[in-house]
Write a protein that holds these residues in place. Structure first.
Motif, PDB file in Angstrom:
ATOM      1  N   ASP A   1       0.811  -1.220   0.000  1.00 54.44           N
ATOM      2  CA  ASP A   1       0.000   0.000   0.000  1.00 54.44           C
ATOM      3  C   ASP A   1       0.842   1.266   0.000  1.00 54.44           C
ATOM      4  OD1 ASP A   1      -2.314  -1.548   0.091  1.00 54.44           O
ATOM      5  OD2 ASP A   1      -2.282  -1.642   2.281  1.00 54.44           O
ATOM      6  N   ARG A   2       2.158   1.144  -0.114  1.00 55.40           N
ATOM      7  CA  ARG A   2       3.026   2.319  -0.129  1.00 55.40           C
ATOM      8  C   ARG A   2       2.639   3.256  -1.268  1.00 55.40           C
ATOM      9  NH1 ARG A   2       6.381   5.425   1.019  1.00 55.40           N
ATOM     10  NH2 ARG A   2       7.979   4.986  -0.509  1.00 55.40           N
ATOM     11  N   PRO A   3       2.651   4.592  -1.019  1.00 55.49           N
ATOM     12  CA  PRO A   3       2.271   5.529  -2.079  1.00 55.49           C
ATOM     13  C   PRO A   3       3.353   5.762  -3.121  1.00 55.49           C
ATOM     14  CG  PRO A   3       2.852   6.719  -0.075  1.00 55.49           C
ATOM     15  CD  PRO A   3       2.865   5.259   0.279  1.00 55.49           C
ATOM     16  N   ALA A   4       4.575   5.233  -2.899  1.00 53.36           N
ATOM     17  CA  ALA A   4       5.669   5.409  -3.863  1.00 53.36           C
ATOM     18  C   ALA A   4       6.529   4.147  -3.849  1.00 53.36           C
ATOM     19  CB  ALA A   4       6.506   6.647  -3.504  1.00 53.36           C
ATOM     20  N   SER A   5       7.488   4.090  -4.759  1.00 58.25           N
ATOM     21  CA  SER A   5       8.313   2.885  -4.897  1.00 58.25           C
ATOM     22  C   SER A   5       9.190   2.671  -3.663  1.00 58.25           C
ATOM     23  CB  SER A   5       9.184   2.988  -6.146  1.00 58.25           C
ATOM     24  OG  SER A   5      10.012   4.131  -6.083  1.00 58.25           O
ATOM     25  N   THR A   6       9.498   1.401  -3.402  1.00 54.10           N
ATOM     26  CA  THR A   6      10.260   1.020  -2.214  1.00 54.10           C
ATOM     27  C   THR A   6      11.313  -0.010  -2.580  1.00 54.10           C
ATOM     28  OG1 THR A   6       8.263   1.329  -0.882  1.00 54.10           O
ATOM     29  CG2 THR A   6      10.083   0.158   0.152  1.00 54.10           C
ATOM     30  N   VAL A   7      12.501   0.127  -1.978  1.00 55.70           N
ATOM     31  CA  VAL A   7      13.569  -0.870  -2.107  1.00 55.70           C
ATOM     32  C   VAL A   7      13.767  -1.527  -0.752  1.00 55.70           C
ATOM     33  CG1 VAL A   7      15.999  -1.293  -2.642  1.00 55.70           C
ATOM     34  CG2 VAL A   7      14.718   0.457  -3.925  1.00 55.70           C
ATOM     35  N   LEU A   8      13.692  -2.841  -0.699  1.00 58.44           N
ATOM     36  CA  LEU A   8      13.964  -3.615   0.511  1.00 58.44           C
ATOM     37  C   LEU A   8      15.349  -4.231   0.387  1.00 58.44           C
ATOM     38  CD1 LEU A   8      10.562  -5.554   0.683  1.00 58.44           C
ATOM     39  CD2 LEU A   8      11.081  -3.264   1.560  1.00 58.44           C
TER      40      LEU A   8
ATOM     41  N   PRO B   1      15.218   5.359 -10.968  1.00 56.59           N
ATOM     42  CA  PRO B   1      14.111   4.492 -10.571  1.00 56.59           C
ATOM     43  C   PRO B   1      14.582   3.470  -9.542  1.00 56.59           C
ATOM     44  CG  PRO B   1      14.230   4.697 -12.962  1.00 56.59           C
ATOM     45  CD  PRO B   1      15.486   5.308 -12.419  1.00 56.59           C
ATOM     46  N   ALA B   2      13.638   2.950  -8.756  1.00 56.84           N
ATOM     47  CA  ALA B   2      13.990   2.082  -7.636  1.00 56.84           C
ATOM     48  C   ALA B   2      14.814   0.864  -8.058  1.00 56.84           C
ATOM     49  CB  ALA B   2      12.718   1.633  -6.923  1.00 56.84           C
ATOM     50  N   PHE B   3      14.418   0.187  -9.132  1.00 55.67           N
ATOM     51  CA  PHE B   3      15.153  -1.004  -9.562  1.00 55.67           C
ATOM     52  C   PHE B   3      16.579  -0.636  -9.960  1.00 55.67           C
ATOM     53  CE2 PHE B   3      16.525  -4.134 -12.730  1.00 55.67           C
ATOM     54  CZ  PHE B   3      16.251  -5.332 -12.080  1.00 55.67           C
ATOM     55  N   ASP B   4      16.742   0.443 -10.714  1.00 57.02           N
ATOM     56  CA  ASP B   4      18.072   0.871 -11.141  1.00 57.02           C
ATOM     57  C   ASP B   4      18.910   1.322  -9.951  1.00 57.02           C
ATOM     58  OD1 ASP B   4      17.228   0.344 -13.685  1.00 57.02           O
ATOM     59  OD2 ASP B   4      17.009   2.432 -14.293  1.00 57.02           O
ATOM     60  N   ALA B   5      18.294   2.051  -9.019  1.00 59.00           N
ATOM     61  CA  ALA B   5      19.031   2.521  -7.846  1.00 59.00           C
ATOM     62  C   ALA B   5      19.571   1.345  -7.039  1.00 59.00           C
ATOM     63  CB  ALA B   5      18.137   3.395  -6.974  1.00 59.00           C
ATOM     64  N   ALA B   6      18.757   0.302  -6.888  1.00 62.39           N
ATOM     65  CA  ALA B   6      19.186  -0.863  -6.123  1.00 62.39           C
ATOM     66  C   ALA B   6      20.278  -1.644  -6.856  1.00 62.39           C
ATOM     67  CB  ALA B   6      17.990  -1.765  -5.842  1.00 62.39           C
TER      68      ALA B   6
END
Length: 472
Positions: free
Chosen positions: A339-346, A428-433
């Motif tokens: 339910d996060r309002p923006a992208s998340t990296v775990l 973007p989250a995937f690229d940042a990770a």
């Protein structure tokens, strides 16, 4: 990016290629010749050279027979040992004693189980030989890199069409030596798994470079972490983020923390009597000022802290990287992150993964990362030897950089900071990770492996990023 095929995907690619008109014998001939050329490169001349080629019953053994024939045609004296003929250990030892190189063509990427008999004897002897493996070192599971018993130790592995997971994950990665991927004309399709390469990282960094008219608030990052006696972790995150490109960093820590006299701005947050985060205070009104948030390192697991983390994660309208105790705040409730309002990296290690997902990682690390990404709706970065980054769609990459030198206190905090800095830069989250993991490993190489501590990684980041972006 370099494509990666699982054993099942490789078998399907073989079938597709053969059905399209390429005979098995042609593929085997190309594979065997590629291995022979690798052996030739590793021999100190062909005159008087000897090779021992140990072949299994399947296609891997067929590749080995072609290798043996090509080497013999070049004048190399070759001992061919076929497992189907049940050579004695003594015969194997005699062949190996006079060989300049051992070619392991016993079992391919589809192998599962445990080597026994002569195959196990060859594997035990391989570490003392100059060994070249065909497709994958025998004894290694091609899907996971695991070894349920003895496995061949090679100085080089020649694999075909695409890389295989078995040579990317330990112990398979260490057993494979130098891995060379050879195109033998197999149609690999469009696999969802790849190995990240320097060109991929370089392109992402160039795309997120600061424009000439920038200011510090174009790439702001908020860091939340720390507790009584654990203030170093959020400091590592903050300083790594600034070195990774964040223009300004606010570091929110529970009172009575003070600033460290550096460029990082300290924001004092409500604390319990023992120094744990007790709430967010007036911080939520400032969240929109930041382009990204990093949460978790050093926070602890007090009930009030968990509640504050969950409130922050629910309210932050910007991309977020969640690590350490930030992850523990969602133990057994990874679904709540959807339910996060923006992208998340775990960014869990194996223990954090088990608490968050409610199940162990298991032998297949790619599958584990994909499961967590699918369940949480987040980008999942599973830390370890060969870090995996996956997104909910199933797309995943394996990071090839870094090694055991990164297993040091604070190293994970630095990785969180790098990813947070890249999110603040606009990646973007995937690229940042993915790029964050790549740069983290490269920084270890730049800093030097001997006696490496986490602070060395932060110091090495400017040179690491400069070298990477300048390469062609």
């Amino acid at each position: 990016m370099q494509p990666v095929l699982t054993p099942a995907e490789m078998a399907e690619a073989d079938r597709r290629t053969i059905a399209a008109g390429t005979p098995v014998a042609t593929l085997m001939d190309r594979a065997g010749r590629a291995v022979a050329w690798e052996v030739r490169r590793r021999l100190d001349g062909l005159y008087g050279a000897r090779a021992a080629v140990v072949c299994g019953k399947g296609n891997n053994g067929g590749d080995g027979l072609v290798t043996a024939a090509v080497l013999a045609g070049w004048g190399v004296r070759v001992d061919v040992l076929e497992l189907a003929a049940a050579p004695t250990p003594a015969a194997v030892d005699r062949a190996l004693a006079r060989a300049d190189v051992l070619v392991d063509a016993m079992y391919g990427t589809g192998f599962t189980g445990r080597l026994d008999g002569v195959a196990a004897h060859v594997a035990a002897a391989s570490a003392a030989q100059h060994t070249v493996a065909v497709d994958i070192p025998s004894g290694i599971d091609g899907r996971t890199g695991a070894a349920d018993g003895p496995a061949v130790h090679a100085v080089a592995t020649v694999t075909f069409a695409a890389c295989k997971p078995g040579v990317l994950f330990e112990p398979g990665r260490a057993q494979a030596g130098d891995v060379r991927v050879v195109d033998i004309g197999i149609d690999i399709g469009a696999p969802p798994l790849h190995v990240l390469e320097a060109t991929d990282a370089r392109g992402a960094l160039r795309r997120s470079a600061r424009p000439e008219d920038t200011n510090k608030w174009r790439a702001p990052l908020l860091v939340i972490g720390g507790s009584g006696g654990m203030t170093g972790a959020p400091r590592f995150v903050s300083h790594a983020a600034m070195r990774a490109g964040a223009g300004i960093v606010w570091c929110g820590v529970p009172a009575p923390a003070t600033g460290d006299g550096s460029e990082v701005i300290t924001k004092v947050l409500p604390a319990t009597d023992d120094g744990a985060l007790a709430g967010l205070g007036d911080l939520p009104v400032s969240l929109e000022r930041f382009r990204a948030v990093a949460v978790g390192p050093g926070l602890g697991t007090a009930d009030a802290t968990r509640a504050a983390v969950r409130e922050l994660v629910a309210k932050a309208p910007v991309p977020l990287v969640l690590d350490a105790d930030g992850l523990n705040a969602f133990a057994d409730h990874a679904d709540d992150l959807r339910d996060r309002p923006a992208s998340t990296v775990l960014t869990p290690h194996d223990g954090e993964y088990a608490r968050l997902a409610g199940e162990p990682v298991g032998p297949d690390r790619v599958d584990a990362a994909r499961r967590l990404a699918s369940r949480s709706g987040c980008v999942a970065l599973l830390k370890g030897p060969a870090t995996v980054v996956a997104e909910p769609t199933g797309r995943a990459v394996v990071n090839p950089t870094g090694g055991s030198e990164l297993a040091t206190a604070g190293s994970g905090d630095v990785l969180t900071g790098i990813i947070g800095g890249f999110l603040a830069r606009g990646l973007p989250a995937f690229d940042a990770a993915a790029v964050g993991a790549y740069v983290h490993g490269r920084a270890g190489d730049v800093a030097g492996h001997t006696g490496l501590v986490a602070g060395d990684l932060i110091v090495a980041l400017p040179r690491t990023l400069d070298d990477l972006t300048r390469e062609r």
